[in-house]
Design a protein around this motif. Sequence first.
Motif, PDB file in Angstrom:
ATOM      1  N   SER A  19       0.921  -1.272  -0.306  1.00 17.77           N
ATOM      2  CA  SER A  19      -0.066  -0.115  -0.233  1.00 17.77           C
ATOM      3  C   SER A  19       0.795   1.090   0.147  1.00 17.77           C
ATOM      4  N   ALA A  20       2.427   1.332   1.184  1.00 16.27           N
ATOM      5  CA  ALA A  20       3.447   2.062   1.104  1.00 16.27           C
ATOM      6  C   ALA A  20       3.345   2.772  -0.312  1.00 16.27           C
ATOM      7  N   TRP A  21       4.108   0.948  -1.254  1.00 17.61           N
ATOM      8  CA  TRP A  21       4.672   1.441  -1.896  1.00 17.61           C
ATOM      9  C   TRP A  21       4.431   2.074  -3.256  1.00 17.61           C
ATOM     10  N   VAL A  22       2.898   1.367  -3.799  1.00 15.02           N
ATOM     11  CA  VAL A  22       2.026   1.689  -4.652  1.00 15.02           C
ATOM     12  C   VAL A  22       1.648   3.089  -4.436  1.00 15.02           C
ATOM     13  N   THR A  23       0.970   4.238  -2.908  1.00 19.45           N
ATOM     14  CA  THR A  23       0.989   4.908  -3.443  1.00 19.45           C
ATOM     15  C   THR A  23       1.888   6.174  -2.976  1.00 19.45           C
ATOM     16  N   LEU A  24       3.423   5.838  -3.035  1.00 21.76           N
ATOM     17  CA  LEU A  24       4.700   6.707  -2.593  1.00 21.76           C
ATOM     18  C   LEU A  24       5.870   6.486  -3.722  1.00 21.76           C
ATOM     19  N   ALA A  25       5.660   5.529  -4.675  1.00 26.35           N
ATOM     20  CA  ALA A  25       6.278   4.462  -5.306  1.00 26.35           C
ATOM     21  C   ALA A  25       7.147   6.496  -6.272  1.00 26.35           C
ATOM     22  N   HIS A  26       5.962   6.998  -6.134  1.00 24.38           N
ATOM     23  CA  HIS A  26       6.248   8.336  -7.439  1.00 24.38           C
ATOM     24  C   HIS A  26       7.409   9.216  -6.835  1.00 24.38           C
ATOM     25  N   LEU A  27       6.956   9.458  -5.623  1.00 24.93           N
ATOM     26  CA  LEU A  27       8.638  10.420  -5.228  1.00 24.93           C
ATOM     27  C   LEU A  27      10.140  10.133  -5.323  1.00 24.93           C
ATOM     28  N   PHE A  28      10.005   8.493  -6.202  1.00 25.35           N
ATOM     29  CA  PHE A  28      11.718   8.107  -6.674  1.00 25.35           C
ATOM     30  C   PHE A  28      11.176   7.853  -8.492  1.00 25.35           C
ATOM     31  N   VAL A  29      10.231   7.025  -8.808  1.00 28.35           N
ATOM     32  CA  VAL A  29      10.771   6.807  -9.701  1.00 28.35           C
ATOM     33  C   VAL A  29       9.914   8.146 -11.142  1.00 28.35           C
ATOM     34  N   ALA A  30      10.025   9.609 -10.092  1.00 29.85           N
ATOM     35  CA  ALA A  30       9.357   9.985 -11.084  1.00 29.85           C
ATOM     36  C   ALA A  30      10.481  11.158  -9.980  1.00 29.85           C
ATOM     37  N   GLY A  31      11.790  10.695  -9.706  1.00 30.13           N
ATOM     38  CA  GLY A  31      12.550  11.891  -8.283  1.00 30.13           C
ATOM     39  C   GLY A  31      12.896  12.645  -8.947  1.00 30.13           C
ATOM     40  N   LYS A  32      13.883  14.013  -8.480  1.00 33.22           N
ATOM     41  CA  LYS A  32      13.583  15.361  -8.836  1.00 33.22           C
ATOM     42  C   LYS A  32      15.158  15.004  -9.659  1.00 33.22           C
ATOM     43  N   ALA A  33      14.528  15.529 -11.459  1.00 34.43           N
ATOM     44  CA  ALA A  33      16.246  15.523 -12.234  1.00 34.43           C
ATOM     45  C   ALA A  33      15.737  16.695 -13.730  1.00 34.43           C
ATOM     46  N   ARG A  57      21.820  12.948 -14.328  1.00 40.57           N
ATOM     47  CA  ARG A  57      21.958  11.465 -13.260  1.00 40.57           C
ATOM     48  C   ARG A  57      22.546  11.686 -12.037  1.00 40.57           C
ATOM     49  N   SER A  58      22.854  12.039 -11.480  1.00 47.82           N
ATOM     50  CA  SER A  58      23.610  11.868 -10.461  1.00 47.82           C
ATOM     51  C   SER A  58      23.020  11.144  -8.889  1.00 47.82           C
ATOM     52  N   VAL A  59      21.504  11.752  -9.068  1.00 44.03           N
ATOM     53  CA  VAL A  59      20.598  10.905  -7.533  1.00 44.03           C
ATOM     54  C   VAL A  59      20.052  10.202  -8.375  1.00 44.03           C
ATOM     55  N   PHE A  60      19.503  10.094  -9.565  1.00 43.37           N
ATOM     56  CA  PHE A  60      18.415   8.925  -9.962  1.00 43.37           C
ATOM     57  C   PHE A  60      18.696   8.473 -11.959  1.00 43.37           C
ATOM     58  N   SER A  61      19.447   7.565 -12.341  1.00 43.28           N
ATOM     59  CA  SER A  61      19.896   6.936 -13.283  1.00 43.28           C
ATOM     60  C   SER A  61      19.036   7.486 -14.248  1.00 43.28           C
ATOM     61  N   GLU A  62      18.356   7.058 -14.289  1.00 44.83           N
ATOM     62  CA  GLU A  62      16.264   6.578 -14.838  1.00 44.83           C
ATOM     63  C   GLU A  62      15.230   6.591 -14.363  1.00 44.83           C
TER      64      GLU A  62
END
Length: 482
Positions: A19-33, A57-62
């Motif tokens: 439940s937490a992973w689905v609702t909050l994953a956006h913080l990382f799959v769309a991480g600020k770059a 890409r220093s924080v998130f590679s993709e």
Amino acid sequence: MGRYQLIFCLVIFLSKFPSAWVTLAHLFVAGKAEYYCVEPPKADPCSKDCVQTDFNRSVFSETIEMTFDLTCDRFWLSSLTQFAVMGGIMVGAIVFGILSDRFGRRKVFLVECIMQLVCGVIASFSMHYIMYITLRFLTAVATGGQMTTSFVLIMEIIGPSRREAMSILYQIPFFMGHALLPLFSYFLRDWHYFHLCISSISIIYLMYVCLVSESPRWLFTTGHLDKAITLVEKIAKKNGRSFENIQLIRPQMEEAYQIFISDPNTLKKRGTVFDLFRTPNLCKNTTVMVYQWLNACMVYYGAAQFISKLGGNIFLNVFISGVLGIPGCIICIFMTKYSGRRLTLIISNFISAFGFLLIACISNLSASLVSVFAIVGLFGASLTFPNVYLYAGEIFPTVVRTTGVGLCSCFGRIGSMIAPFVASDLALKSPVIPPLVYGVIAAIGFVLTFLLPETRGLPIVETLADGEALGKKQTNKSKIEM
């Protein structure tokens, strides 16, 4: 609260991690770059002057922005994916809630778990944006239903003496999942691998086919008496009850069922969402509870995103946001048990309102004090969040419980959908707006809580008539005493 109930609850608790992973994953799959122009270096990357662009890409590679080119005039599509997730949870909560009341908790719960696994894994391999947002929506639909159905399964198998503890402890895996999310993302900086990891873990929930039984309360109230008796006898045997006690189960339940169906108010055993608003007292309780869920979700998710945008390490900020919920849950257990549901909700709303309104009203606060008061506001929301689950489960009658909790969750997701726009878009107009909005929402919740009845120590209401009577007796008693 025997061995069977304890093991059953612990098994169901596991379903809260996704439940937490689905609702909050956006913080990382769309991480600020940062999106910038490579050639020429100082040109606007969205202008015609820029020949070549790239991401930092220093924080998130993709991220999904990189994969699906969600830049410039397409940047809003990134926020739309999170809007779709919260919308999916809203749809799933109400649709699967209704299906659960009609066809049973277990069948619907198993469908939700399988749907969550399949859609989540496939979403990790999305070839284009439409495929991604569609699968994320469907994953969220399954998650929204799973959150509602799993909670009702727990509420309907334990008695009043342990109801506070188990229904609130049920929320701890959500906060643990929230805190674990940055750990996965820290080591998996590509959103494909990150999303595949948090989605594929759901394969362990296939064990529910063997481990989860139907709710005996649902079986009883919907006329499946023999199945209900068989299940209760099975539970009694696993709890080590004596042979004499087990022999008494059938005659006692048959007698109780005859009393149940002889009451004209229980002839209609299957309710609908409209039944929640047909009578004045139940309508009032439903309306206030719906708002409390909107309040809890909007302030909690909004506070988490507000803190994540205060600067610093995103992984640490999200970790702190998640960890704060664990002590909040533990404290909530004792507060609801000894102070009651209503007083606990009054206090938690006051804490959230106090923290955010201080940020909004005092303009010269240092960055560190803003963080402290934002954490105070989030802590209040972490108390409110598990309490409204417990409170709603006790206010709504068995015949419409998952429908009622699903309706509340539906409006809660509206709050979740609004929260990121407040934290991001409105913050561009003024940094005062997000804490002011969250503070006012919590303050309104503080006032409305006084309209709710106290449910501590009371039996779970079974019929619509019971739901309408809830709180009236308390009010009449208070008038007589006065």
